[in-house]
Design a protein around this motif. Structure first.
Motif, PDB file in Angstrom:
ATOM      1  N   GLU A 500       0.830  -1.193   0.000  1.00  0.00           N
ATOM      2  CA  GLU A 500       0.000   0.000   0.000  1.00  0.00           C
ATOM      3  C   GLU A 500       0.874   1.257   0.000  1.00  0.00           C
ATOM      4  O   GLU A 500       0.583   2.246  -0.663  1.00  0.00           O
ATOM      5  CB  GLU A 500      -0.900  -0.039   1.241  1.00  0.00           C
ATOM      6  CG  GLU A 500      -2.182   0.745   1.147  1.00  0.00           C
ATOM      7  CD  GLU A 500      -2.817   0.705  -0.230  1.00  0.00           C
ATOM      8  OE1 GLU A 500      -3.024  -0.405  -0.777  1.00  0.00           O
ATOM      9  OE2 GLU A 500      -3.096   1.811  -0.765  1.00  0.00           O
ATOM     10  N   ARG A 501       1.971   1.192   0.758  1.00  0.00           N
ATOM     11  CA  ARG A 501       2.840   2.369   0.871  1.00  0.00           C
ATOM     12  C   ARG A 501       3.505   2.744  -0.441  1.00  0.00           C
ATOM     13  O   ARG A 501       3.929   3.889  -0.610  1.00  0.00           O
ATOM     14  CB  ARG A 501       3.912   2.152   1.929  1.00  0.00           C
ATOM     15  CG  ARG A 501       3.324   2.235   3.323  1.00  0.00           C
ATOM     16  CD  ARG A 501       4.435   2.155   4.317  1.00  0.00           C
ATOM     17  NE  ARG A 501       3.918   1.885   5.638  1.00  0.00           N
ATOM     18  CZ  ARG A 501       3.985   2.765   6.634  1.00  0.00           C
ATOM     19  NH1 ARG A 501       4.523   3.949   6.454  1.00  0.00           N
ATOM     20  NH2 ARG A 501       3.497   2.451   7.811  1.00  0.00           N
ATOM     21  N   ILE A 502       3.645   1.815  -1.356  1.00  0.00           N
ATOM     22  CA  ILE A 502       4.218   2.192  -2.661  1.00  0.00           C
ATOM     23  C   ILE A 502       3.116   2.276  -3.725  1.00  0.00           C
ATOM     24  O   ILE A 502       3.386   2.222  -4.929  1.00  0.00           O
ATOM     25  CB  ILE A 502       5.348   1.226  -3.112  1.00  0.00           C
ATOM     26  CG1 ILE A 502       4.848  -0.212  -3.210  1.00  0.00           C
ATOM     27  CG2 ILE A 502       6.567   1.327  -2.185  1.00  0.00           C
ATOM     28  CD1 ILE A 502       5.806  -1.122  -3.988  1.00  0.00           C
ATOM     29  N   ALA A 503       1.868   2.455  -3.278  1.00  0.00           N
ATOM     30  CA  ALA A 503       0.747   2.511  -4.233  1.00  0.00           C
ATOM     31  C   ALA A 503       0.938   3.645  -5.239  1.00  0.00           C
ATOM     32  O   ALA A 503       0.708   3.474  -6.437  1.00  0.00           O
ATOM     33  CB  ALA A 503      -0.571   2.670  -3.488  1.00  0.00           C
ATOM     34  N   SER A 504       1.400   4.809  -4.742  1.00  0.00           N
ATOM     35  CA  SER A 504       1.494   5.938  -5.684  1.00  0.00           C
ATOM     36  C   SER A 504       2.653   5.712  -6.658  1.00  0.00           C
ATOM     37  O   SER A 504       2.552   6.063  -7.834  1.00  0.00           O
ATOM     38  CB  SER A 504       1.670   7.254  -4.921  1.00  0.00           C
ATOM     39  OG  SER A 504       2.897   7.236  -4.235  1.00  0.00           O
TER      40      SER A 504
END
Ligand SMILES: Nc1ncnc2c1ncn2[C@@H]1O[C@H](COP(=O)(O)OP(=O)(O)OP(=O)(O)O)[C@@H](O)[C@H]1O
Ligand SMILES: Cc1ncc(CO)c(N)n1
Ligand SMILES: [Mg+2]
Length: 716
Positions: A500-504
């Motif tokens: 989730e933390r590297i979603a962007s």
């Protein structure tokens, strides 16, 4: 009854050659074929009828028999006493409705289907008209010269997903397609030339069956009594099946009121209800193996025997339960002779010493006598015997497997484990054995695997503190010890959080012009070659950093994994790069000719600086995005999610797309994720924070690396 389509032989008289169709079928069924279709376009109806009668004799109920197209021949053969289970019809052949009408509700009726329109046709029929579909062709094949365009595995998957009935894959199926077809939803593999033209059809069939079994979790049915205390009976069986990698099912023969101290009462439901349970399973579910335990009385034995006669599951392990560990009877004494009748239905029977004595009428006082009695039993009933030495006096508890054919013996020595908790060991061992056989192990290997698992479970039984008497074994001890449960749940949470933390970053990558042009095939060749040249430089040093992770790894298993990955990066992936960058040869000089671009230098500097710090956890976190982002992107590109053209073999960068959609690469990524998440779970909050930072920074470098390929700095 649902048809077991796992290995489906379609006969071809020309391909069977001098050996003939009958002999080929006999050997193929010996090797594990589960359904045979007689197909001979040129034969007369009378010839077909005669051949069906002969085939029914050599198959002898070990496989289903259907005939291609010839409904009348099927009826004529049935009238003459042959067991013909049904017909297989093509789209242009006789109507399936008429076939169902004349053959009856229990017949197996198959239909060829290779288009969505054919599926619509099946959906329009009354439910229960068609039992299965033959869907193909998978690859171009010579045995059906007029075949429609090949579907490939993806095409098969799309049709199977929309089909209301099980689908067998047919047409040019190769043994190496087994895993992919099973994963694509195939209920089985239908083969013509691979078996008919084989030098040794039995051995070839065995290979197919072995691959098929290895490609999925087996569905294992326990037919046994209930032990509410959970250590024996169906409760033990379900745990044992699960612990050994199978999907467990249970049909109850009897209920006991029992605990670790003894059996207080037994209730045997009516045989009709037992039969209803058995039919509920076999009407719906293909059973890969059966384990039989407590049978209570002669009526129960007869009911089970009749059902086995009809369904003929491919693996039957019979634990001839007579007396519980506590000394209580679980089988009527007058049913002991009925049990002998069931031995012929079993592949392996697993008596303890006392049961062996009853079954053979011989004295079994020591291990020598047990082995001799096992030989007698095996020869008399044509069944393999696993003799269990748990009840011997002394420090040794050997088991031995006596083969049904030839009486070969395999001994399994073992030191007695100092424990009083042996309640249900026999139940547990026989279910584990059925499961390991259904996973494709040979009998000798399956016994070894089941024993190793049981011994670990026996050692851990005491710690469970279940009951005042002889307690159960700890069926799942191995999973618990290997960090299962808590670790798995926590690791899963960390995994989801990090992703989730590297979603962007991931969303940005999808939008990069380099990626969208790569997906739709419009990417200019010089940009692609620029990217590959940089990637070659990257991979060379990435492999060196992977090797550093191998050097730092805390276990030999992880060491081997990172070393293997380093090898894969420098050999596997670079091979692809060299094929583009140095197609005419020139080796390293051309493959690594590019000048490193700033993004390449920056990413490698990051990896090297983490490696230099010497923290293993942080290093593997930094290495992970290269696995994870490429597997994710490669998988989605291959599935056509970014652009449908990326699925096309004519795509200009198809070889690149293939490399990163490779299931072996996906498996390596899963293992890398497992190692990183286990480390993240092990370490403290500060360590986890450092790992996360190394991971996100690498992910950002991945984005920059792709972005650099949009407008490369001029290279010399
Ligand atoms: N104390 C022990 N240490 C090691 N192995 C054992 C021990 N007790 C039993 N076994 C093993 O457990 C398995 C079951 O053997 P056993 O002869 O006890 O069967 P059983 O009498 O049918 O069991 P049950 O009482 O559950 O019906 C065998 O593989 C045997 O070697
Ligand atoms: C239900 C049942 N089956 C088998 C055994 C043999 O241990 C047992 N004790 N209980
Ligand atoms: Mg027993």
């Amino acid at each position: 009854m649902i048809a077991d389509l796992s290995l489906y032989l379609v006969t071809d008289p020309d391909l069977c050659g001098a050996r003939g169709v009958v002999e080929t079928v006999r050997q193929a069924v010996d090797g594990g074929v589960r359904i045979v279709q007689l197909r001979d376009k040129a034969a007369t109806d009378a010839d077909t009828t005669a051949l069906l009668i002969e085939l029914s004799r050599v198959i002898d109920g070990r496989a289903l028999l259907v005939v291609n197209d010839r409904l009348d021949a099927a009826l004529a053969a049935r009238e003459q006493g042959a067991r013909v289970d049904g017909v297989h019809l093509g789209q242009g052949d006789a109507s399936v409705l008429r076939a169902r009408e004349v053959l009856g509700p229990d017949a197996i009726i198959g239909l060829t289907a290779n288009t969505p329109e054919h599926l619509q046709g099946v959906l329009a029929l009354p439910e229960g008209t068609v039992d299965y579909l033959g869907v193909g062709v998978i690859r171009p094949t010579a045995t059906k010269p007029d075949h429609p365009p090949a579907l490939g595995i993806d095409g098969f998957e799309a049709l199977a997903a929309a089909s209301p009935v099980p689908c067998a894959a047919i047409g040019g199926v190769r043994i190496d397609d087994t895993e992919a077809l099973r994963a694509a939803g195939a209920a089985g593999l239908a083969v013509v030339s691979a078996l008919c033209a084989a030098d040794d059809p039995a051995a070839t069939a065995q290979e197919f069956v072995h691959r098929w079994r290895g490609a999925g979790a087996p569905r294992v049915l326990s037919i046994a009594g209930s032990d509410p205390s959970g250590g024996a009976g169906i409760q033990a069986d379900l745990k044992s099946i699960a612990a050994n990698g199978g999907y467990g099912m249970a049909v109850l023969t009897a209920l006991t009121a029992q605990n670790t101290c003894g059996v207080r009462a037994v209730h045997v439901p009516p045989p009709e209800f037992l039969r209803a349970q058995l039919d509920a399973i076999s009407d719906d579910i293909v059973v890969d193996a059966v384990k039989i335990g407590m049978l209570a009385d002669a009526d129960v034995i007869r009911t089970v025997a009749d059902w086995l006669d009809e369904v003929r599951p491919p693996i039957v392990v019979l634990d001839p339960v007579m007396v519980a560990t506590s000394g209580d009877r679980l089988l009527d004494p007058d049913a002991e002779s009925a049990l002998l009748g069931l031995l012929g239905h079993a592949d392996i029977v697993t008596p303890n010493l006392a049961e062996l004595a009853v079954l053979t009428g011989q004295d079994v006082d020591d291990w020598e006598a047990a082995l001799a009695a096992a030989d007698v039993l095996s020869e008399r009933f044509g069944v393999a015997v696993l003799v269990k030495g748990g009840h011997l006096d002394g420090d040794e508890v050997p088991d031995a497997l006596v083969d049904s054919a030839g009486g070969l013996r395999h001994g399994y020595p073992g030191a007695r484990i100092a424990t009083a908790h042996t309640h249900g060991t026999g139940c547990s061992l026989s279910s584990a054995l059925a499961t390991q056989l259904a996973r494709g192990l040979t009998p000798v290997e399956a016994v070894a695997a089941a024993r190793a698992w049981l011994r670990e479970s026996l050692r851990a039984g005491g710690a469970l503190q279940v009951g005042q008497g002889r307690g159960p074994v700890s069926h799942l001890a191995g999973l618990w010890r290997r960090g299962g449960l808590d670790t798995a749940a926590a690791a899963e949470e960390i995994r989801e959080d990090w992703w989730e933390r590297i979603a962007s970053v991931r969303a940005d990558i999808d939008e990069l012009p380099f990626i969208t042009a790569l997906a739709d095939g419009t990417l200019a060749r010089d940009l692609f070659l620029f990217y590959l040249g940089q990637d070659a430089l990257y991979l060379r040093d990435y492999a060196r950093v992977l090797a550093e992770a191998a050097r730092l790894a805390p276990t030999s298993h992880e060491q081997a994994f990172w070393a293997h990955s380093a090898h894969g990066a420098i050999v596997g992936e670079l091979e692809l790069h060299a094929s583009w960058l140095a197609p005419a040869g020139g080796g390293d000089a051309r493959t690594f000719a590019a000048t490193p671009a700033p993004a390449t230098v920056a990413y490698l500097d990051h990896l090297r600086s983490v490696a230099f710090g010497g923290d293993y956890d942080e290093l593997i976190a930094a290495l992970l995005p290269c696995f994870w982002l490429y597997t994710d992107l490669g998988g989605r590109l291959h599935a056509g999610e970014l652009d449908a053209f990326a699925r096309d073999p004519r795509h200009p960068y198809a070889s690149w797309l293939e490399t990163y959609a490779d299931p072996a690469f996906a498996a390596a990524t899963e293992e890398a994720i497992d190692h990183v998440m286990a480390a993240a779970h092990r370490t403290d909050a500060a360590g986890r924070q450092r790992m996360l930072r190394a991971f996100t920074v690498s992910s950002e470098h991945e984005r920059a690396f792709f972005a650099a390929a949009e407008s490369p700095a001029p290279t010399t």
